[in-house]
Design a protein around this motif. Structure first.
Motif, PDB file in Angstrom:
ATOM      1  N   THR A  45       1.421  -1.341   0.341  1.00 20.31           N
ATOM      2  CA  THR A  45       0.180   0.058  -0.053  1.00 20.31           C
ATOM      3  C   THR A  45       0.329   1.371   0.094  1.00 20.31           C
ATOM      4  O   THR A  45       1.010   1.936  -0.600  1.00 20.31           O
ATOM      5  N   ARG A  51      -3.861  -0.432  -4.523  1.00 25.44           N
ATOM      6  CA  ARG A  51      -4.370   0.783  -3.604  1.00 25.44           C
ATOM      7  C   ARG A  51      -5.742   0.829  -2.490  1.00 25.44           C
ATOM      8  O   ARG A  51      -5.771   1.674  -2.190  1.00 25.44           O
ATOM      9  N   GLN A  52      -6.295  -0.437  -2.258  1.00 23.12           N
ATOM     10  CA  GLN A  52      -6.893  -0.445  -1.686  1.00 23.12           C
ATOM     11  C   GLN A  52      -7.068  -1.344  -1.455  1.00 23.12           C
ATOM     12  O   GLN A  52      -7.805  -2.596  -2.134  1.00 23.12           O
ATOM     13  N   ILE A  53      -7.876  -2.545  -0.033  1.00 19.12           N
ATOM     14  CA  ILE A  53      -9.043  -3.785   0.224  1.00 19.12           C
ATOM     15  C   ILE A  53     -10.370  -3.096   0.001  1.00 19.12           C
ATOM     16  O   ILE A  53     -10.570  -2.350   1.368  1.00 19.12           O
ATOM     17  N   GLY A  54     -11.412  -3.385  -0.143  1.00 20.15           N
ATOM     18  CA  GLY A  54     -12.928  -3.001   0.345  1.00 20.15           C
ATOM     19  C   GLY A  54     -13.759  -3.212  -0.502  1.00 20.15           C
ATOM     20  O   GLY A  54     -14.234  -4.360  -1.946  1.00 20.15           O
ATOM     21  N   GLU A 180     -14.536   2.274   1.848  1.00 25.62           N
ATOM     22  CA  GLU A 180     -13.652   2.454   2.724  1.00 25.62           C
ATOM     23  C   GLU A 180     -12.740   1.732   2.275  1.00 25.62           C
ATOM     24  O   GLU A 180     -13.068   0.601   3.180  1.00 25.62           O
ATOM     25  N   PRO A 181     -11.341   1.773   2.678  1.00 23.22           N
ATOM     26  CA  PRO A 181     -10.511   0.708   2.303  1.00 23.22           C
ATOM     27  C   PRO A 181     -10.614   0.428   4.217  1.00 23.22           C
ATOM     28  O   PRO A 181      -9.850   0.700   4.889  1.00 23.22           O
ATOM     29  N   GLY A 221      -9.648  -6.697  -3.341  1.00 18.16           N
ATOM     30  CA  GLY A 221      -7.948  -5.867  -3.213  1.00 18.16           C
ATOM     31  C   GLY A 221      -8.198  -5.051  -4.125  1.00 18.16           C
ATOM     32  O   GLY A 221      -8.687  -5.583  -5.238  1.00 18.16           O
ATOM     33  N   ARG A 313     -11.319   6.407  -6.343  1.00 17.16           N
ATOM     34  CA  ARG A 313     -12.574   4.709  -6.336  1.00 17.16           C
ATOM     35  C   ARG A 313     -14.010   5.896  -6.132  1.00 17.16           C
ATOM     36  O   ARG A 313     -14.658   7.029  -5.768  1.00 17.16           O
ATOM     37  N   LYS A 315     -17.151   6.371  -4.305  1.00 17.10           N
ATOM     38  CA  LYS A 315     -17.721   6.446  -3.060  1.00 17.10           C
ATOM     39  C   LYS A 315     -19.442   7.033  -3.539  1.00 17.10           C
ATOM     40  O   LYS A 315     -19.815   8.058  -3.758  1.00 17.10           O
TER      41      LYS A 315
END
Length: 337
Positions: A45, A51-54, A180-181, A221, A313, A315
């Motif tokens: 990260t 980028r993120q997991i979500g 959100e992450p 992810g 991302r 939102k």
């Protein structure tokens, strides 16, 4: 990139465990400790690869309307146009491409907002001389799963069995929390559940239900393809005879390197009706030529990115942007992008 990092990144994109200690379970699959998995994900990260997991939602299943938009903006006004477009909370991707229609961006509007009016207003304020509204008619493939060991694979879960036309406060709170992450700590879902004011068990059950219904496409992810080694990409607009759209759409969706394949609205002055994103570690033009020859496709536009103005991302149900926070908006209108 180390072999273990490649395996881990591929796994979190494809099969992220929905259990109280997901990183421990990932570690079991890879022969790593929970601590080592977390340390690697923190580093990846920090390096900008992960980028993120979500949660990745189908906006249309939550009452949003979405579309791809193309603006033709005079060169002298490009920077101001980019600033205006980027300010819109529903714009998640905005690119400058090598065509008269030079701005290409995705737009999402929440329940109760008029998509066409939003585009019209953006065009006026951006000094666009012309624009195209290109909503999705049909999806053949939607996924950006980069298999860092073997190539690329798709996702497939796009359809949804029903819509949540007027999300209640609990649903909105859960959407906000899960998009959100995911925290990189041993019990991440417990922290997310606390933010959403539910129990960890309730949160995991809700995620499973949203996945089953198709409201959530994946919980996974996301990687930055440039930093993961897939450095070249091109968006291609194809003109396909109506009698071949299904055949070609399904065929292109199976092609390695194609991560998105959509049928979109077309117009007499813009007859392109099938759109693909092609990613490759190198020489993406060669891949495009190979695909066009294989299926005898000669009428297409390769729209190369000259500049990335925005890529974030999307939102949903953002507070402070006029979006409904709990069942205050009228029913949704429709789908796309």
């Amino acid at each position: 990139m180390e072999t273990e990092d490649r395996k881990l990144l591929t796994l979190v994109q494809k099969e992220f465990p929905l259990v109280p200690r997901p990183y421990a379970l990932l570690g079991e699959s890879l022969g790593l400790s929970e601590e080592e998995v977390l340390a690697r994900l923190v580093r990846l990260t920090r390096e900008g690869i992960l980028r993120q997991i979500g949660a990745i939602f189908n906006p249309g299943a939550l009452g949003y309307r979405t579309t791809l938009v193309a603006f033709a903006v005079p060169e002298a006004l490009r920077e101001e146009a980019a600033r205006i477009i980027n300010q819109h909370p529903g714009v998640s991707h905005n690119y400058l491409r090598d065509h008269r229609f030079n701005f290409w961006f995705t737009l999402a509007v929440p329940p109760g907002k008029d998509l066409e009016e939003e585009v019209k207003d953006l065009a006026r304020r951006s000094s666009a001389e012309d624009y195209l509204l290109l909503p999705i008619k049909r999806v053949f493939r939607i996924a950006v799963i980069f298999d860092l060991e073997e190539g690329q694979t798709g996702d497939g879960n796009f359809t949804y069995s029903g819509t949540i036309q007027n999300p209640d406060p609990r649903t909105v709170k859960l959407v906000r929390a899960t998009q959100e992450p995911l925290p990189l700590i041993p019990r991440p879902f417990r922290e997310v559940a606390h933010r959403a004011e539910v129990s960890e068990e309730e949160l995991l059950a809700w995620i499973e239900e949203m996945l089953r219904r198709g409201v959530m496409r994946r919980f996974a992810g996301l990687v930055r393809h440039h930093r993961a080694g897939f450095r070249e990409n091109v968006m291609v607009a194809w003109r396909i005879p109506e009698t071949r759209v299904e055949e070609i759409g399904r065929a292109l969706a199976r092609e390695p390197g194609i991560t998105h394949c959509y049928e979109r609205v077309s117009y007499p002055r813009w007859p392109y009706n099938l759109y693909t994103m092609i990613h490759a570690p190198r020489r993406v033009e060669d891949r495009l030529r190979e695909i066009s020859r294989r299926y005898a496709l000669s009428d297409f536009l390769a729209l190369r990115t000259l500049r990335e103005y925005k890529k974030i991302r999307l939102k949903l149900f953002l507070e402070g942007n006029g979006e409904n926070s709990a069942g205050s908006a009228p029913p949704r209108e429709d789908r796309p992008n």
